[in-house]
Design a protein around this motif. Structure first.
Motif, PDB file in Angstrom:
ATOM      1  N   ASP A  82       0.926  -6.474   2.548  1.00 48.30           N
ATOM      2  CA  ASP A  82       1.991  -6.931   3.517  1.00 48.30           C
ATOM      3  C   ASP A  82       3.224  -5.793   3.796  1.00 48.30           C
ATOM      4  O   ASP A  82       4.014  -6.137   4.623  1.00 48.30           O
ATOM      5  N   LEU A  83       2.950  -4.531   3.387  1.00 48.39           N
ATOM      6  CA  LEU A  83       3.746  -3.534   3.857  1.00 48.39           C
ATOM      7  C   LEU A  83       3.110  -2.210   3.379  1.00 48.39           C
ATOM      8  O   LEU A  83       2.388  -2.259   2.283  1.00 48.39           O
ATOM      9  N   ILE A  84       3.334  -1.064   4.038  1.00 49.24           N
ATOM     10  CA  ILE A  84       2.619   0.173   3.731  1.00 49.24           C
ATOM     11  C   ILE A  84       4.181   1.062   3.465  1.00 49.24           C
ATOM     12  O   ILE A  84       4.877   1.210   4.184  1.00 49.24           O
ATOM     13  N   LEU A  85       3.858   1.841   2.409  1.00 47.41           N
ATOM     14  CA  LEU A  85       4.780   3.045   2.438  1.00 47.41           C
ATOM     15  C   LEU A  85       4.124   4.328   2.563  1.00 47.41           C
ATOM     16  O   LEU A  85       2.983   4.451   1.800  1.00 47.41           O
ATOM     17  N   LEU A  86       4.410   5.059   3.439  1.00 50.69           N
ATOM     18  CA  LEU A  86       3.493   5.946   4.195  1.00 50.69           C
ATOM     19  C   LEU A  86       4.381   7.257   3.941  1.00 50.69           C
ATOM     20  O   LEU A  86       5.676   7.549   4.752  1.00 50.69           O
ATOM     21  N   ASP A  87       3.675   8.325   3.325  1.00 49.24           N
ATOM     22  CA  ASP A  87       4.264   9.790   3.280  1.00 49.24           C
ATOM     23  C   ASP A  87       4.204  10.361   4.532  1.00 49.24           C
ATOM     24  O   ASP A  87       3.121   9.780   5.359  1.00 49.24           O
ATOM     25  N   MET A  88       4.770  11.471   4.996  1.00 50.19           N
ATOM     26  CA  MET A  88       4.601  12.067   6.507  1.00 50.19           C
ATOM     27  C   MET A  88       3.834  13.336   6.441  1.00 50.19           C
ATOM     28  O   MET A  88       2.911  13.566   7.180  1.00 50.19           O
ATOM     29  N   LEU A  89       3.758  13.989   5.339  1.00 50.01           N
ATOM     30  CA  LEU A  89       3.130  15.387   5.161  1.00 50.01           C
ATOM     31  C   LEU A  89       1.975  15.315   4.212  1.00 50.01           C
ATOM     32  O   LEU A  89       2.185  15.000   3.121  1.00 50.01           O
ATOM     33  N   VAL A  96       5.702  -0.750   8.100  1.00 49.02           N
ATOM     34  CA  VAL A  96       5.534   0.521   7.443  1.00 49.02           C
ATOM     35  C   VAL A  96       6.761   0.906   7.289  1.00 49.02           C
ATOM     36  O   VAL A  96       8.027   1.253   8.127  1.00 49.02           O
ATOM     37  N   VAL A  97       7.152   1.668   6.042  1.00 46.34           N
ATOM     38  CA  VAL A  97       8.153   2.363   5.789  1.00 46.34           C
ATOM     39  C   VAL A  97       7.775   3.926   5.381  1.00 46.34           C
ATOM     40  O   VAL A  97       6.974   3.888   4.617  1.00 46.34           O
ATOM     41  N   ILE A  98       8.418   4.667   6.058  1.00 47.92           N
ATOM     42  CA  ILE A  98       8.098   5.970   5.639  1.00 47.92           C
ATOM     43  C   ILE A  98       8.834   6.359   4.533  1.00 47.92           C
ATOM     44  O   ILE A  98      10.172   6.197   4.254  1.00 47.92           O
ATOM     45  N   LEU A  99       8.300   7.092   3.527  1.00 53.70           N
ATOM     46  CA  LEU A  99       8.671   7.813   2.387  1.00 53.70           C
ATOM     47  C   LEU A  99       8.305   9.264   2.331  1.00 53.70           C
ATOM     48  O   LEU A  99       7.338   9.557   2.304  1.00 53.70           O
ATOM     49  N   THR A 100       9.424  10.134   2.459  1.00 51.63           N
ATOM     50  CA  THR A 100       9.179  11.570   2.844  1.00 51.63           C
ATOM     51  C   THR A 100      10.352  12.403   2.145  1.00 51.63           C
ATOM     52  O   THR A 100      11.448  11.933   1.959  1.00 51.63           O
ATOM     53  N   GLY A 101       9.955  13.583   1.896  1.00 50.17           N
ATOM     54  CA  GLY A 101      10.984  14.508   1.373  1.00 50.17           C
ATOM     55  C   GLY A 101      11.382  15.301   2.428  1.00 50.17           C
ATOM     56  O   GLY A 101      12.191  16.118   2.461  1.00 50.17           O
ATOM     57  N   LEU A 153       0.889  -1.240  -0.036  1.00 47.71           N
ATOM     58  CA  LEU A 153       0.090  -0.150   0.168  1.00 47.71           C
ATOM     59  C   LEU A 153       0.954   1.279  -0.110  1.00 47.71           C
ATOM     60  O   LEU A 153       1.616   1.311   0.946  1.00 47.71           O
ATOM     61  N   VAL A 154       0.675   2.225  -0.981  1.00 50.14           N
ATOM     62  CA  VAL A 154       1.496   3.383  -0.994  1.00 50.14           C
ATOM     63  C   VAL A 154       0.503   4.426  -0.887  1.00 50.14           C
ATOM     64  O   VAL A 154      -0.537   4.649  -1.401  1.00 50.14           O
ATOM     65  N   VAL A 155       0.895   5.312   0.094  1.00 49.62           N
ATOM     66  CA  VAL A 155      -0.104   6.224   0.737  1.00 49.62           C
ATOM     67  C   VAL A 155       0.701   7.868   0.560  1.00 49.62           C
ATOM     68  O   VAL A 155       1.776   7.871   1.175  1.00 49.62           O
ATOM     69  N   ASP A 156       0.164   8.483  -0.322  1.00 51.23           N
ATOM     70  CA  ASP A 156       0.971   9.707  -0.586  1.00 51.23           C
ATOM     71  C   ASP A 156      -0.173  10.604  -1.397  1.00 51.23           C
ATOM     72  O   ASP A 156      -1.047  10.276  -2.126  1.00 51.23           O
ATOM     73  N   ASP A 157      -0.266  12.092  -0.886  1.00 46.85           N
ATOM     74  CA  ASP A 157      -1.055  12.739  -1.411  1.00 46.85           C
ATOM     75  C   ASP A 157      -0.615  13.386  -2.798  1.00 46.85           C
ATOM     76  O   ASP A 157      -1.408  13.950  -3.601  1.00 46.85           O
ATOM     77  N   ASP A 158       0.478  13.229  -3.179  1.00 45.16           N
ATOM     78  CA  ASP A 158       1.182  13.599  -4.425  1.00 45.16           C
ATOM     79  C   ASP A 158       0.638  12.410  -5.697  1.00 45.16           C
ATOM     80  O   ASP A 158       1.396  11.431  -5.547  1.00 45.16           O
ATOM     81  N   LYS A 159       0.035  12.951  -6.584  1.00 42.62           N
ATOM     82  CA  LYS A 159      -0.395  11.718  -7.534  1.00 42.62           C
ATOM     83  C   LYS A 159       0.934  11.162  -8.552  1.00 42.62           C
ATOM     84  O   LYS A 159       1.003  10.016  -8.960  1.00 42.62           O
ATOM     85  N   VAL A 160       1.953  12.326  -8.734  1.00 45.09           N
ATOM     86  CA  VAL A 160       2.970  11.822  -9.209  1.00 45.09           C
ATOM     87  C   VAL A 160       3.776  10.880  -8.546  1.00 45.09           C
ATOM     88  O   VAL A 160       4.373  10.091  -9.017  1.00 45.09           O
ATOM     89  N   ILE A 161       4.164  11.218  -7.100  1.00 46.46           N
ATOM     90  CA  ILE A 161       4.685  10.097  -6.336  1.00 46.46           C
ATOM     91  C   ILE A 161       4.100   8.878  -6.301  1.00 46.46           C
ATOM     92  O   ILE A 161       4.579   7.661  -6.578  1.00 46.46           O
ATOM     93  N   LEU A 162       2.681   8.812  -6.270  1.00 47.76           N
ATOM     94  CA  LEU A 162       2.016   7.746  -6.279  1.00 47.76           C
ATOM     95  C   LEU A 162       2.110   6.995  -7.622  1.00 47.76           C
ATOM     96  O   LEU A 162       2.349   5.644  -7.585  1.00 47.76           O
TER      97      LEU A 162
END
Length: 147
Positions: free
Chosen positions: A47-54, A87-92, A5-14
């Motif tokens: 099985d894993l979540i990639l989660l944005d912070m902001l 969970v793995v955090i994916l952040t700028g 599961l990839v969670v991000d508000d940026d459609k390009v990153i998704l």
């Protein structure tokens, strides 16, 4: 096939992250906000979540609630269906400022945006291969920071 599961508000990153994961042989689920992320974590059991912070405030629901990665993670951890998903955090943002809180919530690693394909695979591969961990309250306090 492992589900991520990839969670991000940026459609390009998704889109780009989803393409990298799909090319590596993973099934990809996406969510653009906290409510959708929690629902998909519970119902689709990745099985894993990639989660944005902001995230921007949730103005669509009238309250302007300032979701962030920690709030989303706290909600995911409340439900039996999703509380042990790694969970793995994916952040700028600078991951150092999140280290202690992330460790206490069972976060496995941090990746900086934009994520490198090889680094993404070498980071998530071992996490996905590992046996399920105990609840985050007793999870390891070690967090991997990847530049």
């Amino acid at each position: 096939m492992k589900k991520i599961l990839v969670v991000d508000d940026d459609k390009v990153i998704l889109k780009t992250t989803s393409a990298l994961l799909s090319a590596a042989g993973y099934a990809v689920i996406t969510a653009e906000d906290g409510a959708s992320a929690v629902e998909k974590a519970r119902t689709q059991k990745p099985d894993l979540i990639l989660l944005d912070m902001l995230y921007p405030p949730d103005v669509a629901h009238g309250g302007g609630v300032p979701w962030d990665g920690f709030m989303i993670l706290a909600w995911i951890r409340r439900f039996d269906e999703s509380k042990n998903i790694p969970v793995v955090i994916l952040t700028g943002a600078d991951p150092a400022k999140y280290q202690a809180r992330a460790a206490s919530m069972g976060v496995k690693a941090f990746l900086k945006k934009p994520v490198d394909k090889q680094l993404l695979n070498t980071t998530i591969g071992p996490i996905l291969a590992a046996a399920p961990e105990p609840s985050p309250k007793v999870a390891s306090k070690r967090v991997l920071f990847v530049d």
